[in-house]
Design a protein around this motif. Sequence first.
Motif, PDB file in Angstrom:
ATOM      1  N   PHE A  17       2.085  -2.712  -6.406  1.00  0.00           N
ATOM      2  CA  PHE A  17       2.103  -1.477  -5.610  1.00  0.00           C
ATOM      3  C   PHE A  17       0.789  -0.750  -5.803  1.00  0.00           C
ATOM      4  O   PHE A  17       0.358  -0.508  -6.928  1.00  0.00           O
ATOM      5  N   ASP A  18       0.161  -0.393  -4.684  1.00  0.00           N
ATOM      6  CA  ASP A  18      -1.097   0.357  -4.752  1.00  0.00           C
ATOM      7  C   ASP A  18      -0.825   1.832  -4.478  1.00  0.00           C
ATOM      8  O   ASP A  18      -0.076   2.184  -3.561  1.00  0.00           O
ATOM      9  N   CYS A  19      -1.429   2.687  -5.292  1.00  0.00           N
ATOM     10  CA  CYS A  19      -1.300   4.119  -5.060  1.00  0.00           C
ATOM     11  C   CYS A  19      -2.571   4.793  -5.557  1.00  0.00           C
ATOM     12  O   CYS A  19      -3.580   4.123  -5.769  1.00  0.00           O
ATOM     13  N   ALA A  20      -2.547   6.099  -5.713  1.00  0.00           N
ATOM     14  CA  ALA A  20      -3.726   6.805  -6.204  1.00  0.00           C
ATOM     15  C   ALA A  20      -3.306   8.156  -6.738  1.00  0.00           C
ATOM     16  O   ALA A  20      -2.282   8.718  -6.332  1.00  0.00           O
ATOM     17  N   ASP A  21      -4.157   8.657  -7.639  1.00  0.00           N
ATOM     18  CA  ASP A  21      -3.953  10.020  -8.121  1.00  0.00           C
ATOM     19  C   ASP A  21      -3.937  11.013  -6.965  1.00  0.00           C
ATOM     20  O   ASP A  21      -3.289  12.051  -7.031  1.00  0.00           O
TER      21      ASP A  21
ATOM     22  N   VAL B 153      -1.274  -4.110   2.042  1.00  0.00           N
ATOM     23  CA  VAL B 153      -0.793  -3.760   3.380  1.00  0.00           C
ATOM     24  C   VAL B 153       0.090  -2.517   3.268  1.00  0.00           C
ATOM     25  O   VAL B 153       1.050  -2.492   2.492  1.00  0.00           O
ATOM     26  N   GLY B 154      -0.261  -1.510   4.019  1.00  0.00           N
ATOM     27  CA  GLY B 154       0.468  -0.255   3.965  1.00  0.00           C
ATOM     28  C   GLY B 154       1.831  -0.362   4.628  1.00  0.00           C
ATOM     29  O   GLY B 154       2.019  -1.119   5.581  1.00  0.00           O
ATOM     30  N   ALA B 155       2.791   0.396   4.096  1.00  0.00           N
ATOM     31  CA  ALA B 155       4.138   0.384   4.680  1.00  0.00           C
ATOM     32  C   ALA B 155       4.769   1.759   4.525  1.00  0.00           C
ATOM     33  O   ALA B 155       4.718   2.354   3.457  1.00  0.00           O
TER      34      ALA B 155
ATOM     35  N   GLY C 182       0.829  -1.202   0.000  1.00  0.00           N
ATOM     36  CA  GLY C 182       0.000   0.000   0.000  1.00  0.00           C
ATOM     37  C   GLY C 182       0.864   1.252   0.000  1.00  0.00           C
ATOM     38  O   GLY C 182       1.934   1.291   0.614  1.00  0.00           O
ATOM     39  N   GLY C 183       0.396   2.279  -0.718  1.00  0.00           N
ATOM     40  CA  GLY C 183       1.203   3.486  -0.871  1.00  0.00           C
ATOM     41  C   GLY C 183       0.738   4.700  -0.082  1.00  0.00           C
ATOM     42  O   GLY C 183       1.455   5.711  -0.020  1.00  0.00           O
ATOM     43  N   TRP C 184      -0.421   4.606   0.552  1.00  0.00           N
ATOM     44  CA  TRP C 184      -0.953   5.791   1.247  1.00  0.00           C
ATOM     45  C   TRP C 184       0.016   6.314   2.304  1.00  0.00           C
ATOM     46  O   TRP C 184       0.162   7.525   2.503  1.00  0.00           O
ATOM     47  N   GLN C 185       0.730   5.385   2.967  1.00  0.00           N
ATOM     48  CA  GLN C 185       1.622   5.784   4.062  1.00  0.00           C
ATOM     49  C   GLN C 185       2.775   6.666   3.588  1.00  0.00           C
ATOM     50  O   GLN C 185       3.415   7.333   4.395  1.00  0.00           O
TER      51      GLN C 185
ATOM     52  N   TYR D 250      -2.885  10.419  -3.739  1.00  0.00           N
ATOM     53  CA  TYR D 250      -1.873  10.219  -2.692  1.00  0.00           C
ATOM     54  C   TYR D 250      -0.687  11.120  -3.064  1.00  0.00           C
ATOM     55  O   TYR D 250       0.185  10.730  -3.838  1.00  0.00           O
ATOM     56  N   THR D 251      -0.664  12.282  -2.483  1.00  0.00           N
ATOM     57  CA  THR D 251       0.285  13.307  -2.937  1.00  0.00           C
ATOM     58  C   THR D 251       1.726  12.800  -2.919  1.00  0.00           C
ATOM     59  O   THR D 251       2.229  12.363  -1.891  1.00  0.00           O
ATOM     60  N   GLY D 252       2.353  12.855  -4.077  1.00  0.00           N
ATOM     61  CA  GLY D 252       3.779  12.508  -4.203  1.00  0.00           C
ATOM     62  C   GLY D 252       4.060  11.032  -4.425  1.00  0.00           C
ATOM     63  O   GLY D 252       5.201  10.667  -4.735  1.00  0.00           O
ATOM     64  N   VAL D 253       3.059  10.165  -4.292  1.00  0.00           N
ATOM     65  CA  VAL D 253       3.351   8.727  -4.303  1.00  0.00           C
ATOM     66  C   VAL D 253       3.513   8.187  -5.733  1.00  0.00           C
ATOM     67  O   VAL D 253       4.411   7.383  -5.992  1.00  0.00           O
ATOM     68  N   GLU D 254       2.677   8.648  -6.652  1.00  0.00           N
ATOM     69  CA  GLU D 254       2.876   8.181  -8.038  1.00  0.00           C
ATOM     70  C   GLU D 254       4.269   8.590  -8.527  1.00  0.00           C
ATOM     71  O   GLU D 254       4.932   7.811  -9.221  1.00  0.00           O
ATOM     72  N   GLU D 255       4.717   9.782  -8.171  1.00  0.00           N
ATOM     73  CA  GLU D 255       6.057  10.216  -8.595  1.00  0.00           C
ATOM     74  C   GLU D 255       7.127   9.280  -8.021  1.00  0.00           C
ATOM     75  O   GLU D 255       8.078   8.900  -8.722  1.00  0.00           O
TER      76      GLU D 255
END
Length: 349
Positions: free
Chosen positions: A49-53, A284-286, A18-21, A55-60
């Motif tokens: 890898f999970d992310c979202a439009d 699972v977020g990390a 998970g990428g939210w963290q 989730y600031t900075g995570v796609e980058e």
Amino acid sequence: MQRIELAAGYEISRVIRGGWQLSSGHSAAQSEDPVADMVAFADAGITTFDCADIYTGVEELIGRFRKRYADLRGAAALAAVKVHTKCVPDLNLLPRLTRANVAGIVDESLRRLGQERLDLVQFHWWDYAVPGWLEAAHWLDELRREGKIDRLGGTNFDTAHMLAIAESGVPLTSMQVQYSLLDGRPAKEMTDAAAAHGVSLLCYGTVAGGFLSERWLGVAEPAAQLENRSLTKYKLIIDDFGGWALFQALLRALDAVARRHGSTVATVASAAMLRRPSVAGVIVGARNRSHLSANLAISDLALMAGDMAEIDAVLAKANAIEGDVFDLERDREGRHGSIMKYNLNKGAA
Ligand SMILES: NC(=O)c1ccc[n+]([C@@H]2O[C@H](COP(=O)([O-])OP(=O)(O)OC[C@H]3O[C@@H](n4cnc5c(N)ncnc54)[C@H](OP(=O)(O)O)[C@@H]3O)[C@@H](O)[C@H]2O)c1
């Protein structure tokens, strides 16, 4: 790490990082080298890898990881990496959302991730009272047919809306939902509906932001403000599940199972969800790689009937969380909905 084919030719690891963290919206301290951490996850077998439009900075970050991984391990290794992003138009934009807005969100994800085609886009709609969700799903499907997206999924749709999308001809590969030992809402109707339509469930919240771990075993109910927004959110689920005493009983049961297997509470909690019908993967977020080995062990943990009986005995005493998937969170005045942020996609549209 077990792998699973979500659709013909589309394979993922059953444990998804998970990428939210890693987003600036999550308050906890983060890794010093998040890209190196992602390389370690992929090398170990967690290649999804999970992310979202939103989730600031995570796609980058994932875009930088993809580039580094290709340099380090080559194109074939990169091909096994799948990135699941989302399309989450802002609540404020929904009444006047256009196809160009949706295409803009997709183009922005492509740019940030450094991809020519997105692997999986999970579509989210904040408010069913605003028309347009079905039309937007079809716009995404058009973008898929144009080659900008490989697979389409949804996130946080309830069963009726998931069915409406699938039955209108949009090929839904997956639905990402909160589904855990504490929150069984998808088991009411969605798992059967998903099975009937070939939709795989990808579950978040299986460790409840970290609550389902040894860290909280035998600990008094927190009275002060919790460390991050995830914990605040999952504490409400614990309250609705039956409260702190029952939650502690669940932790004790999970701990007993974990000890028999030389495992951990969190690993058992996620492994139990991988056994549920229609569940293809757990997300699972990390923040870093501190839980990598525990989460790598999830798909190989062979839980026995006796283990499940011990866990189920506690779950039998719990309250069912109200409503279908994400119903509580959609009530913006309610306890669950009032802590959410609905307009995070400002740049893209
Ligand atoms: N579609 C949606 O609306 C939605 C909503 C929520 C999440 N998600 C996705 O799902 C992912 C995971 O869900 P979540 O954000 O709710 O978080 P989560 O996976 O329930 O919790 C993650 C946290 O749990 C702790 N943890 C993880 N593995 C552990 C282990 N083996 N042992 C002990 N503690 C462990 C870590 O906390 P510490 O770092 O503090 O140790 C970690 O930051 C997110 O990153 C995001 O990609 C999607």
